[in-house]
Design a protein around this motif. Structure first.
Motif: not given
Length: 362
Positions: A331-332, A341-348
């Motif tokens: 998730g990162f 490490c940063v949180r993954r950005v979810r896209r439609s």
């Protein structure tokens, strides 16, 4: 005869008698076999064998009465000196013969003639033995034996024939060792610098006071280490020319490891032994693991043999999997231009296409 002539003859005879007396009595004492050195500019030819010349003060040739008068000029190369004839070193005046010298053999010359200083020439029927003496031989006689009809020596008990079978020499069973001579049946005489062994009776090298520990007496008063050893601090130590890393050289080219160390296949290096394999580390001492560069000890007490990768800046939202290298948790992702490490950005997964929507719907 006129009185003046009588006086002249008498004076001449007196001078000759004086010179002969001095020649017979004036014997130099330099080292044996060395002639008296000449002091003149040129060495004259000696008048006979064993006769040399010597330059001495002229006054020493005069009687006490003549010394009180004028001193003759003399015939020497220096003022006040004269040249006389004397017997050379190794020679002596021949008795009752003026100006004649004969050689001297210091050890005598039995069964021979002294033909030169310390040179004895054997008479016919005699032969030189191992001691450089002239001894009778067949058919005249046979030293330490008897002559047979074949003209050879038959030796007595304890004696054996010499190599030419011309006389008999004593026999020592087993020989006399280094520096020994068999001088009687089973009796060895040792030369200077050698000593007789109390048990074997043979002659061995003699080192006064003995040799240091581990050394051997290899010559008169000469101590040396055996092959493969070197002398250090007055003792012999083994040598390992090929090396003995982390070990002890216990013998020539013999490397011995201490407990906890094993000798490698080359036989020159002792390697530490660790009962548990070292992870990310090297076994540098018995049961001692040393972390490699970029790794640190695992803080767990039960993991003394394991080293963990080290990331000096830490691994936010991730794990340090290799020296200074982070792997992000699920998730990162890695932030651009950073190791964090940063949180993954979810896209439609689907996007609206507004151009396809009818206007009336608006």
């Amino acid at each position: 005869m006129a009185p003046n002539k009588v006086n002249v003859v008498y004076s001449t005879l007196l001078l000759i008698f004086t010179l002969v007396t001095i020649c017979n009595s004036y014997v130099p004492t330099p080292r044996p076999n060395l002639s008296v050195s000449f002091t003149g500019p040129k060495k004259p030819n000696p008048p006979g064998p064993g006769i040399c010349t010597l330059e001495v003060p002229t006054i020493d040739l005069l009687t006490e009465a003549d010394k009180r008068g004028p001193i003759p000029v003399g015939n020497g190369t220096k003022p006040g000196h004269s040249i006389i004839q004397i017997c050379c070193s190794g020679w002596k005046p021949k008795p009752h013969v003026a100006l004649k010298c004969e050689p001297v053999c210091e050890n005598g010359c039995v069964n021979g003639n002294c033909t030169a200083p310390n040179v004895c020439t054997c008479l016919p029927g005699n032969i030189r033995d191992l001691g450089n003496n002239c001894v009778p031989t067949c058919p005249k006689s046979c030293l330490n034996g008897i002559c047979t009809l074949q003209g050879k020596c038959s030796c007595s008990v304890g004696y054996v024939p010499d190599p030419k079978e011309q006389y008999c020499i004593p026999s020592c069973i087993g020989g006399c060792g280094n520096g020994g001579n068999c001088t009687a049946p089973n009796v060895c005489s040792c030369s200077t610098g050698f000593t007789k062994h109390m048990v074997t009776g043979k002659c061995n090298f003699n080192c006064v006071g003995g040799c240091p520990t581990g050394t051997q007496c290899v010559g008169p008063n000469e101590c040396s280490c055996p092959t493969g050893f070197v002398k250090r601090n007055n003792a012999c130590e083994p040598m390992c020319p090929k090396g003995c890393v982390n070990g002890i050289c216990t013998g020539p080219n013999t490397c011995t490891c201490q407990p906890g160390w094993n000798l490698d296949t080359t036989g020159t290096t002792c390697q530490a032994y660790c009962s548990q394999p070292c992870l990310n580390a090297d076994c540098t001492a018995p049961n001692t693991c040393t972390c490699r560069k970029g790794y640190i000890k695992d803080p767990s007490p039960s993991a003394a043999n394991r080293c963990l990768a080290h990331c000096p800046g830490g691994c936010l939202n991730g794990q340090c999997s290799a020296p200074n290298f982070c792997i992000c948790n699920p998730g990162f992702v890695k932030a651009p231009g950073s190791s964090d490490c940063v949180r993954r950005v979810r896209r439609s997964s689907r996007s609206l296409h507004m151009e396809l929507i009818p206007e009336q719907l608006e």
